[in-house]
Design a protein around this motif. Structure first.
Motif, PDB file in Angstrom:
ATOM      1  N   CYS A   1       0.815  -1.219   0.000  1.00 19.86           N
ATOM      2  CA  CYS A   1       0.000   0.000   0.000  1.00 19.86           C
ATOM      3  C   CYS A   1       0.847   1.268   0.000  1.00 19.86           C
ATOM      4  O   CYS A   1       0.313   2.354  -0.247  1.00 19.86           O
ATOM      5  CB  CYS A   1      -0.945  -0.010   1.195  1.00 19.86           C
TER       6      CYS A   1
ATOM      7  N   ALA B   1       0.884  -3.586 -11.850  1.00 20.28           N
ATOM      8  CA  ALA B   1       0.523  -3.403 -10.436  1.00 20.28           C
ATOM      9  C   ALA B   1      -0.462  -4.484  -9.989  1.00 20.28           C
ATOM     10  O   ALA B   1      -0.346  -5.018  -8.876  1.00 20.28           O
ATOM     11  CB  ALA B   1      -0.064  -2.014 -10.211  1.00 20.28           C
TER      12      ALA B   1
ATOM     13  N   ASP C   1       2.931   2.106  -2.156  1.00 14.14           N
ATOM     14  CA  ASP C   1       3.161   2.513  -3.540  1.00 14.14           C
ATOM     15  C   ASP C   1       1.943   3.290  -4.042  1.00 14.14           C
ATOM     16  O   ASP C   1       0.812   2.791  -3.982  1.00 14.14           O
ATOM     17  CB  ASP C   1       3.378   1.261  -4.396  1.00 14.14           C
TER      18      ASP C   1
ATOM     19  N   THR D   1       0.847  -0.183 -16.924  1.00 13.35           N
ATOM     20  CA  THR D   1       1.176   0.117 -15.530  1.00 13.35           C
ATOM     21  C   THR D   1       0.178  -0.553 -14.599  1.00 13.35           C
ATOM     22  O   THR D   1       0.551  -1.161 -13.589  1.00 13.35           O
ATOM     23  CB  THR D   1       1.187   1.644 -15.297  1.00 13.35           C
TER      24      THR D   1
ATOM     25  N   THR E   1       0.888   4.098  -7.026  1.00 17.33           N
ATOM     26  CA  THR E   1       0.177   3.470  -8.144  1.00 17.33           C
ATOM     27  C   THR E   1      -0.761   2.390  -7.637  1.00 17.33           C
ATOM     28  O   THR E   1      -1.952   2.366  -7.985  1.00 17.33           O
ATOM     29  CB  THR E   1       1.184   2.877  -9.151  1.00 17.33           C
ATOM     30  N   ARG E   2      -0.244   1.506  -6.797  1.00 15.76           N
ATOM     31  CA  ARG E   2      -1.092   0.422  -6.279  1.00 15.76           C
ATOM     32  C   ARG E   2      -2.208   0.979  -5.403  1.00 15.76           C
ATOM     33  O   ARG E   2      -3.347   0.491  -5.446  1.00 15.76           O
ATOM     34  CB  ARG E   2      -0.238  -0.594  -5.522  1.00 15.76           C
TER      35      ARG E   2
END
Length: 117
Positions: free
Chosen positions: A31, A68, A33, A64, A35-36
């Motif tokens: 979590c 992810a 990150d 992307t 993006t994620r």
């Protein structure tokens, strides 16, 4: 309360948490990150989304998002199901779900009703 009592209470709390600590460290790393996290928030509000829907929702590229999602799937945080030519993604990890609620990630009419954690 004596100074030593704080140490004892703290040590007992650490010992009781030792079993679940590795899983939560992994969850926090996932979590951490951006993006994620964007993908998880979008998926939380709109479960059963496709890669293209998640990409549009997060303003990220489809590649992307796919990368992810592979990381999240390998970690057991999300599940995927085939739907014709699409793959639909859903958040399944209860701890991550609770974490999203803690940060006030919004629901939508697409999100199934459930008791608030």
């Amino acid at each position: 309360m004596p100074e030593s009592e704080h140490s004892k209470i703290g040590a007992e709390a650490v010992a009781q948490s030792e079993v679940s600590m590795p899983e939560w460290i992994d969850v926090f790393a996932l979590c951490a990150d951006a993006t994620r996290m964007k993908i998880l928030i979008a998926m939380h509000a709109a479960p059963d989304s496709s890669v293209s829907q998640l990409a549009a929702a997060t303003s990220l590229g489809a590649n992307t998002v796919t990368q992810a999602l592979a990381v999240l799937h390998k970690a057991g945080v999300v599940e995927v199901r085939a739907d014709g030519r699409y793959r639909r993604w859903t958040l399944t990890h209860p701890g991550v779900h609770r974490l999203l609620h803690q940060m006030s990630a919004p629901h939508s009419p697409l999100h199934p009703e459930h008791p608030q954690p």
